[in-house]
Design a protein around this motif. Sequence first.
Motif, short mmCIF file in Angstrom:
data_model
loop_
_atom_site.label_atom_id
_atom_site.label_comp_id
_atom_site.label_asym_id
_atom_site.label_seq_id
_atom_site.Cartn_x
_atom_site.Cartn_y
_atom_site.Cartn_z
N TRP A 1 0.83 -1.20 0.00
CA TRP A 1 0.00 0.00 0.00
C TRP A 1 0.87 1.25 0.00
CZ3 TRP A 1 -5.26 -0.24 -0.47
CH2 TRP A 1 -5.84 -1.50 -0.30
N ARG A 2 0.46 2.23 -0.80
CA ARG A 2 1.11 3.53 -0.85
C ARG A 2 0.12 4.59 -0.39
NH1 ARG A 2 4.25 5.41 -4.54
NH2 ARG A 2 4.00 7.26 -3.24
N ASP A 3 0.62 5.56 0.36
CA ASP A 3 -0.25 6.66 0.77
C ASP A 3 0.04 7.89 -0.10
OD1 ASP A 3 2.28 6.89 2.18
OD2 ASP A 3 1.40 8.63 3.18
N TYR A 4 -1.02 8.57 -0.48
CA TYR A 4 -0.94 9.76 -1.33
C TYR A 4 -1.63 10.91 -0.62
CZ TYR A 4 0.32 6.36 -4.91
OH TYR A 4 0.95 5.35 -5.62
N PRO A 5 -0.86 11.90 -0.15
CA PRO A 5 -1.47 13.05 0.53
C PRO A 5 -2.35 13.86 -0.43
CG PRO A 5 0.89 12.92 0.97
CD PRO A 5 0.61 11.97 -0.14
N ILE A 6 -3.54 14.20 0.06
CA ILE A 6 -4.52 14.96 -0.72
C ILE A 6 -4.88 16.24 0.03
CG2 ILE A 6 -6.83 14.95 -1.76
CD1 ILE A 6 -5.01 12.89 -3.00
N GLU A 7 -5.01 17.33 -0.71
CA GLU A 7 -5.56 18.56 -0.15
C GLU A 7 -6.68 19.01 -1.07
OE1 GLU A 7 -3.83 22.95 0.15
OE2 GLU A 7 -2.96 21.62 1.69
N LEU A 8 -7.89 19.02 -0.56
CA LEU A 8 -9.08 19.37 -1.35
C LEU A 8 -9.60 20.73 -0.89
CD1 LEU A 8 -11.42 18.77 -3.30
CD2 LEU A 8 -12.50 17.46 -1.45
N GLU A 9 -9.77 21.66 -1.84
CA GLU A 9 -10.27 23.00 -1.54
C GLU A 9 -11.55 23.24 -2.34
OE1 GLU A 9 -6.69 25.93 -1.44
OE2 GLU A 9 -6.16 24.31 -2.82
N GLY B 1 -20.75 30.85 -7.90
CA GLY B 1 -20.93 29.41 -7.97
C GLY B 1 -19.93 28.63 -7.15
N LEU B 2 -19.82 27.34 -7.46
CA LEU B 2 -18.98 26.41 -6.71
C LEU B 2 -17.71 26.14 -7.49
CD1 LEU B 2 -19.14 24.59 -4.10
CD2 LEU B 2 -19.90 22.75 -5.62
N ARG B 3 -16.57 26.21 -6.80
CA ARG B 3 -15.28 25.91 -7.42
C ARG B 3 -14.54 24.92 -6.55
NH1 ARG B 3 -16.27 31.06 -7.56
NH2 ARG B 3 -15.00 31.53 -5.70
N ALA B 4 -13.88 23.95 -7.20
CA ALA B 4 -13.18 22.90 -6.47
C ALA B 4 -11.83 22.63 -7.10
CB ALA B 4 -14.01 21.62 -6.43
N ALA B 5 -10.85 22.36 -6.26
CA ALA B 5 -9.50 21.99 -6.72
C ALA B 5 -8.91 21.02 -5.71
CB ALA B 5 -8.62 23.22 -6.88
N PHE B 6 -8.06 20.12 -6.21
CA PHE B 6 -7.37 19.24 -5.29
C PHE B 6 -5.89 19.18 -5.66
CE2 PHE B 6 -8.26 16.31 -8.72
CZ PHE B 6 -7.17 15.43 -8.74
#
Length: 299
Positions: free
Chosen positions: A125-133, A140-145
Amino acid sequence: MNLESRKTLMPDVAHETATHARGLDWVGMEGIALPLRLDGDIIAPAIADVFVNLADANARGIHMSRLYLQLQESLANGDVSIARIGDFLQACIVSQNGLSTAARVRLRYDVLLERPALASANAGWRDYPIELEVELDGDGLRAAFTIELQYSSTCPASAALSRQVISEHFLRAFPNGGDAGEIAAWLASPAGMAATPHAQRSVARIRVELANGVDVLPIAVLVDAVERALGTPVQTAVKREDERAFAEANAANLMFCEDAARRVASVVSKMAGCLRYRVQVSHLESLHAHDAVAVVCSK
């Protein structure tokens, strides 16, 4: 005095008028512990930052506890989807009773993906750090990761110099030539490895702004595509046959940080649902005490 009477007498100075009246871009909390549900059954610990704007210039402060409670009610143990987070942000705005017109949240957590070994039948298993904004306002709605991936990079210049050294040692060892058996034995001996190119663990940090309508983060798809493009992702379970295959992969994928940045960008730019992107690769040099870094962004 009963409990209800004491409650009615509790002061709330947040309702006082601000002494330096002006609106504020963002007010909220950082570093909130939160469990998230990933892929249905996996619970991942996350850290959340949540904010609203203070549009009412005369209001002293927001209702901060309402943001915390709304976060726990809406997202704790819930699936991570853009639509769900959008509903949460709308609820945050409503909770402020007219004080706010925009809200934003940042979630930081790790995704675990199982990765097969290069040659053996093992996996790990590998871990992948995620940051979701995600941000919601009148537009409206805006999303980025943002995601981080680790890989190995072997320097092309160092590889060329190493080959030159080995070639010179070979000519000294066999000035008049030699038969194939002698040459093969020499190449397999320590003498045949007179120099080695420097390599290092490297990091690709990729930020993707998502197009409207994208609801689920394409983490596994992006990881698979980028790791194929780089050719040298760091490994989990490693037997000797895997280590040999890894050495071959590094020799076949010599790259400066500039090369790696271009490889990653070529993949991310073609990803469905990607509105804009920023790619930064950092080669954590073993030759230097400083790192080599390249950045490329969409136009």
